[in-house]
Design an enzyme around this catalytic site. Structure first.
Site, PDB file in Angstrom:
ATOM      1  N   GLY A  33     -20.357  77.518  -7.528  1.00  0.00           N
ATOM      2  CA  GLY A  33     -18.989  77.169  -7.875  1.00  0.00           C
ATOM      3  C   GLY A  33     -18.612  77.612  -9.276  1.00  0.00           C
ATOM      4  N   THR A  59     -28.510  76.463  -7.495  1.00  0.00           N
ATOM      5  CA  THR A  59     -29.394  76.041  -6.402  1.00  0.00           C
ATOM      6  C   THR A  59     -29.499  77.125  -5.344  1.00  0.00           C
ATOM      7  OG1 THR A  59     -28.705  73.767  -6.778  1.00  0.00           O
ATOM      8  CG2 THR A  59     -29.715  74.245  -4.652  1.00  0.00           C
ATOM      9  N   CYS A  60     -28.366  77.683  -4.961  1.00  0.00           N
ATOM     10  CA  CYS A  60     -28.333  78.631  -3.839  1.00  0.00           C
ATOM     11  C   CYS A  60     -29.286  79.797  -4.075  1.00  0.00           C
ATOM     12  CB  CYS A  60     -26.894  79.119  -3.657  1.00  0.00           C
ATOM     13  SG  CYS A  60     -26.750  80.392  -2.413  1.00  0.00           S
ATOM     14  N   CYS A  65     -30.263  78.417  -0.520  1.00  0.00           N
ATOM     15  CA  CYS A  65     -29.944  79.332   0.583  1.00  0.00           C
ATOM     16  C   CYS A  65     -30.765  80.620   0.576  1.00  0.00           C
ATOM     17  CB  CYS A  65     -28.474  79.753   0.516  1.00  0.00           C
ATOM     18  SG  CYS A  65     -27.362  78.624  -0.295  1.00  0.00           S
ATOM     19  N   LYS A  68     -34.646  80.323   0.848  1.00  0.00           N
ATOM     20  CA  LYS A  68     -34.832  79.656   2.142  1.00  0.00           C
ATOM     21  C   LYS A  68     -34.646  80.640   3.300  1.00  0.00           C
ATOM     22  CE  LYS A  68     -31.565  78.274   4.430  1.00  0.00           C
ATOM     23  NZ  LYS A  68     -30.728  77.119   4.466  1.00  0.00           N
ATOM     24  N   TYR A 208     -30.585  68.889   7.358  1.00  0.00           N
ATOM     25  CA  TYR A 208     -30.858  70.300   7.649  1.00  0.00           C
ATOM     26  C   TYR A 208     -31.951  70.874   6.766  1.00  0.00           C
ATOM     27  CZ  TYR A 208     -28.232  72.348   3.678  1.00  0.00           C
ATOM     28  OH  TYR A 208     -27.811  72.729   2.428  1.00  0.00           O
ATOM     29  N   GLU A 212     -35.158  72.639   8.360  1.00  0.00           N
ATOM     30  CA  GLU A 212     -35.420  74.057   8.076  1.00  0.00           C
ATOM     31  C   GLU A 212     -36.822  74.257   7.493  1.00  0.00           C
ATOM     32  OE1 GLU A 212     -30.853  75.651   7.432  1.00  0.00           O
ATOM     33  OE2 GLU A 212     -32.018  75.159   5.648  1.00  0.00           O
ATOM     34  N   THR A 343     -22.667  76.397  -0.264  1.00  0.00           N
ATOM     35  CA  THR A 343     -22.329  77.438  -1.220  1.00  0.00           C
ATOM     36  C   THR A 343     -20.939  78.044  -1.038  1.00  0.00           C
ATOM     37  OG1 THR A 343     -24.515  78.055  -1.946  1.00  0.00           O
ATOM     38  CG2 THR A 343     -22.955  79.855  -1.737  1.00  0.00           C
ATOM     39  N   LYS A 428     -21.301  74.100  23.240  1.00  0.00           N
ATOM     40  CA  LYS A 428     -20.359  73.015  23.590  1.00  0.00           C
ATOM     41  C   LYS A 428     -19.018  73.284  22.906  1.00  0.00           C
ATOM     42  CE  LYS A 428     -21.393  68.414  23.717  1.00  0.00           C
ATOM     43  NZ  LYS A 428     -21.605  67.035  23.194  1.00  0.00           N
ATOM     44  N   HIS A 475     -20.515  92.197  26.946  1.00  0.00           N
ATOM     45  CA  HIS A 475     -21.621  92.027  27.889  1.00  0.00           C
ATOM     46  C   HIS A 475     -22.673  93.102  27.662  1.00  0.00           C
ATOM     47  CE1 HIS A 475     -23.518  90.712  31.583  1.00  0.00           C
ATOM     48  NE2 HIS A 475     -23.588  91.978  31.972  1.00  0.00           N
ATOM     49  N   GLU A 480     -21.024  85.737  25.002  1.00  0.00           N
ATOM     50  CA  GLU A 480     -19.948  85.939  25.982  1.00  0.00           C
ATOM     51  C   GLU A 480     -19.681  84.654  26.762  1.00  0.00           C
ATOM     52  OE1 GLU A 480     -20.775  88.488  29.491  1.00  0.00           O
ATOM     53  OE2 GLU A 480     -22.828  88.630  28.741  1.00  0.00           O
TER      54      GLU A 480
HETATM   55  P1  FAD Z   1     -25.411  74.484  -7.956  1.00  0.00           P
HETATM   56  O1  FAD Z   1     -25.544  75.753  -7.222  1.00  0.00           O
HETATM   57  O2  FAD Z   1     -26.465  73.465  -7.779  1.00  0.00           O
HETATM   58  O3  FAD Z   1     -25.290  74.864  -9.490  1.00  0.00           O
HETATM   59  C1  FAD Z   1     -25.219  73.913 -10.485  1.00  0.00           C
HETATM   60  C2  FAD Z   1     -25.799  74.502 -11.740  1.00  0.00           C
HETATM   61  O4  FAD Z   1     -25.504  73.644 -12.831  1.00  0.00           O
HETATM   62  C3  FAD Z   1     -27.315  74.640 -11.711  1.00  0.00           C
HETATM   63  O5  FAD Z   1     -27.665  75.980 -11.947  1.00  0.00           O
HETATM   64  C4  FAD Z   1     -27.800  73.722 -12.819  1.00  0.00           C
HETATM   65  O6  FAD Z   1     -28.918  74.253 -13.511  1.00  0.00           O
HETATM   66  C5  FAD Z   1     -26.585  73.671 -13.719  1.00  0.00           C
HETATM   67  N1  FAD Z   1     -26.497  72.473 -14.561  1.00  0.00           N
HETATM   68  C6  FAD Z   1     -26.643  71.181 -14.177  1.00  0.00           C
HETATM   69  N2  FAD Z   1     -26.398  70.350 -15.205  1.00  0.00           N
HETATM   70  C7  FAD Z   1     -26.108  71.156 -16.266  1.00  0.00           C
HETATM   71  C8  FAD Z   1     -25.759  70.916 -17.638  1.00  0.00           C
HETATM   72  N3  FAD Z   1     -25.599  69.672 -18.103  1.00  0.00           N
HETATM   73  N4  FAD Z   1     -25.559  71.977 -18.443  1.00  0.00           N
HETATM   74  C9  FAD Z   1     -25.648  73.249 -17.985  1.00  0.00           C
HETATM   75  N5  FAD Z   1     -25.941  73.530 -16.701  1.00  0.00           N
HETATM   76  C10 FAD Z   1     -26.158  72.501 -15.853  1.00  0.00           C
HETATM   77  N6  FAD Z   1     -25.728  76.093   1.313  1.00  0.00           N
HETATM   78  C11 FAD Z   1     -25.270  77.009   2.203  1.00  0.00           C
HETATM   79  O7  FAD Z   1     -24.076  77.284   2.235  1.00  0.00           O
HETATM   80  N7  FAD Z   1     -26.123  77.635   3.070  1.00  0.00           N
HETATM   81  C12 FAD Z   1     -27.450  77.385   3.073  1.00  0.00           C
HETATM   82  O8  FAD Z   1     -28.190  77.966   3.868  1.00  0.00           O
HETATM   83  C13 FAD Z   1     -27.955  76.448   2.138  1.00  0.00           C
HETATM   84  N8  FAD Z   1     -29.277  76.178   2.083  1.00  0.00           N
HETATM   85  C14 FAD Z   1     -29.757  75.317   1.149  1.00  0.00           C
HETATM   86  C15 FAD Z   1     -31.115  75.078   1.112  1.00  0.00           C
HETATM   87  C16 FAD Z   1     -31.637  74.200   0.187  1.00  0.00           C
HETATM   88  C17 FAD Z   1     -33.128  73.962   0.153  1.00  0.00           C
HETATM   89  C18 FAD Z   1     -30.768  73.545  -0.732  1.00  0.00           C
HETATM   90  C19 FAD Z   1     -31.321  72.599  -1.756  1.00  0.00           C
HETATM   91  C20 FAD Z   1     -29.407  73.779  -0.701  1.00  0.00           C
HETATM   92  C21 FAD Z   1     -28.882  74.666   0.238  1.00  0.00           C
HETATM   93  N9  FAD Z   1     -27.518  74.917   0.330  1.00  0.00           N
HETATM   94  C22 FAD Z   1     -27.049  75.812   1.259  1.00  0.00           C
HETATM   95  C23 FAD Z   1     -26.545  74.191  -0.527  1.00  0.00           C
HETATM   96  C24 FAD Z   1     -26.083  75.058  -1.688  1.00  0.00           C
HETATM   97  O9  FAD Z   1     -27.200  75.527  -2.404  1.00  0.00           O
HETATM   98  C25 FAD Z   1     -25.184  74.226  -2.592  1.00  0.00           C
HETATM   99  O10 FAD Z   1     -24.145  73.670  -1.821  1.00  0.00           O
HETATM  100  C26 FAD Z   1     -24.564  75.070  -3.695  1.00  0.00           C
HETATM  101  O11 FAD Z   1     -25.543  75.664  -4.476  1.00  0.00           O
HETATM  102  C27 FAD Z   1     -23.652  74.187  -4.567  1.00  0.00           C
HETATM  103  O12 FAD Z   1     -23.127  74.937  -5.620  1.00  0.00           O
HETATM  104  P2  FAD Z   1     -22.694  74.223  -6.967  1.00  0.00           P
HETATM  105  O13 FAD Z   1     -22.060  75.296  -7.806  1.00  0.00           O
HETATM  106  O14 FAD Z   1     -21.933  73.012  -6.699  1.00  0.00           O
HETATM  107  O15 FAD Z   1     -24.052  73.744  -7.647  1.00  0.00           O
END
Ligand code: FAD
Length: 486
Positions: A33, A59-60, A65, A68, A208, A212, A343, A428, A475, A480
């Site tokens: 984000g 996280t992603c 993601c 994973k 999930y 996974e 994400t 479904k 097909h 399909e």
């Molecule tokens: P994040 O991506 O978590 O980013 C937040 C960032 O803020 C981090 O880098 C952190 O270090 C930083 N931060 C935190 N506090 C501070 C601070 N005080 N100062 C500076 N930096 C800070 N989503 C999908 O769409 N598809 C998937 O297949 C999928 N698989 C996933 C698998 C796993 C194992 C996990 C844990 C999550 C998965 N997700 C998946 C979810 C997805 O990763 C999150 O929804 C997404 O990353 C959220 O984005 P965000 O920007 O809100 O936060």
């Protein structure tokens, strides 16, 4: 937190075009984000600073993601290889489960290198777009003012001010701190740090992420127990997904422990293996790896109380539909606010907020729509879902107004395979009202994620059953069936 290092061997990078410490907008958190917002805001000319505590992409990219899906690809291939004999391939090679080998350390190194390359791409994209960024932990210390404790520079801080602040700090895994010995387990972040493949694994959780990780371990040859509190996994999804994946995991040999709550974790005499005791008195010994996948919580600790940003009872930041917090000029989005924790949702919300704050007049009321968000579960087999489950649709519209279409079959791919190798495909379609508007589509089976992306557009556009039927089938495919349901 990932143990991966930022792509460049420097801890702090500032785009030199912009040395002043006051910004139009300061973004805390360089995940899905925060990065999407920053790039879009800077593209409109907003002077933007992004502060990231760990690695760009959040996280992603680091522990979600991306790594994973790479693991899932390996796990999927491990299964597919076993199908080769059915197609007359490699008949002279032993390709059965018993002969499966997986070089975990080799693969981890490659996977980490890929993730590392992505960190670099994120840095370059931000620089290209004119976003300044700094590695460090951000804390709001007063209105419009943020202190950054610089990463890997003990005790060094910098102060920045900004007209607007976006909080996009994401989430982190929850741990069951009330369970004795819980610290002997790890979480999904720890999964990505594993240097060796554990032989005996226990995954706790039914969401999930738990499903996974359990599926990946199993396909790659570990012995897996999956401890769930109820009778099915994926309880937030339609029953066709809950029931099918639960049954398939059991059929695949995952030890699904229904109605099991961990009560105690102890280390065995070797000081490494774990003994897990459940509330019903059952015990699992010799567990090499215990993974808690019991949910996630918002990443806080960033001084929100100093300016009075309000949280809900789940400790998530409260925002309105435009991502405004209760404090003027402070916004929040992504996992830290909860809602739909994916994400693409964080990315889309970030871009829309930047459009609204800094873009042209036509975007002044833009906001993210959280309805009909498609999502996939990278289980074995895959599953995908958009819209309401049958239960939710019945509750919202009344059971009598719904028409449910289902299909259950084994895809043509499996015709060449042994009975026990065949995986189910189930679809479904939930339609509502006289014109049979599609309000839910749920699927289990190969390529569900890819298939659903296309159908998601139709559902989002408000398609009816007749619209689905009007599309000529491709097909021979499994998908399909979705346009020929009777
Ligand atoms: P994040 O991506 O978590 O980013 C937040 C960032 O803020 C981090 O880098 C952190 O270090 C930083 N931060 C935190 N506090 C501070 C601070 N005080 N100062 C500076 N930096 C800070 N989503 C999908 O769409 N598809 C998937 O297949 C999928 N698989 C996933 C698998 C796993 C194992 C996990 C844990 C999550 C998965 N997700 C998946 C979810 C997805 O990763 C999150 O929804 C997404 O990353 C959220 O984005 P965000 O920007 O809100 O936060």
């Amino acid at each position: 937190m990932s143990n991966l290092k930022p792509a460049k061997n420097i801890i702090r990078i500032i785009n030199r075009r912009n040395m002043s410490k006051h910004y139009d907008v300061l973004v805390i958190g360089g995940g899905s984000g925060g990065v999407a917002f920053s790039r879009r805001a800077a593209s409109y000319g907003a002077k933007t600073l992004l502060v990231e505590a760990n690695t760009l992409g959040g996280t992603c990219v680091g522990v979600g993601c991306v790594p994973k899906k790479v693991m899932w690809n390996a796990a999927d291939l491990a299964k597919k290889i076993q199908h080769a004999h059915g197609y007359g391939l490699y008949k002279d090679l032993p390709l059965d489960k018993e002969h499966l080998t997986f070089d975990w350390p080799y693969f981890k190194e490659k996977r980490d290198a890929y993730v590392h390359r992505l960190f670099g791409i994120y840095e370059r994209n931000l620089t290209k777009e004119g976003v300044d960024f700094v590695y460090g932990f951000a804390k709001i210390i007063k209105d419009n003012t943020v202190e950054v404790s610089l990463k890997d520079q003990e005790g060094k801080t910098e102060i920045y001010t900004a007209d607007k602040i976006l909080i996009a700090t994401g989430g982190k895994p929850s741990h069951p701190e009330n369970i004795e010995g819980y610290e002997h387990g790890t979480d999904s972040d720890g999964f990505f740090r594993l240097e060796e493949q554990p032989k005996n694994v226990v995954v706790v959780g039914a969401g999930y992420i738990a499903v996974e990780l359990a599926g990946v371990f199993k396909s790659l040859g570990s012995n897996v127990s999956l401890a769930i509190r109820n009778d099915t996994v994926l309880r937030n999804f339609d029953h066709i997904i809950q029931d099918t994946i639960t049954e398939e995991y059991i059929r695949e040999g995952i030890n699904v422990l229904k109605q099991h709550n961990v009560s105690k974790v102890e280390l065995e005499s070797d000081g490494k293996s774990k003994k897990i005791t459940f509330a019903n008195g059952e015990v699992l010994n010799n567990v090499d790896c215990l993974i808690w996948a019991i949910g996630r919580k918002s990443h806080l600790g960033l001084g929100l109380e100093t300016i009075g940003v309000k949280l809900n009872d789940k400790n998530q930041i409260i925002v309105d539909e435009y991502q405004n917090t209760n404090v003027d000029g402070v916004y929040s989005l992504g996992d830290v606010v909860g809602n739909v924790e994916l994400t693409p949702v964080a990315i889309a919300t970030g871009r829309k907020l930047a459009n609204r704050l800094f873009g042209p007049e036509i975007y002044k009321n833009q906001k993210q729509d959280y309805e009909n968000v498609p999502s996939a579960i990278f289980s074995h087999p895959e599953a995908g879902s958009i819209g309401l489950s049958e239960e939710q649709a019945a509750e919202k519209y009344g059971k009598d107004t719904l028409k449910i279409y289902t299909s259950s079959f084994k895809g043509m791919y499996y015709a060449m395979l042994e009975e026990e190798q065949k995986e189910p495909t189930k679809y479904k379609l939930i339609c509502q009202g006289e014109n049979e508007k599609v309000v839910g589509l749920h699927m289990v089976g190969d390529f569900s994620a890819e298939i659903l992306q296309g159908f998601g557009v139709a559902v989002k556009m408000g398609a009816t059953k007749a619209d689905f039927d009007s599309c000529v089938a491709i097909h021979p495919t499994s998908a399909e069936e979705i346009v020929t349901l009777r």
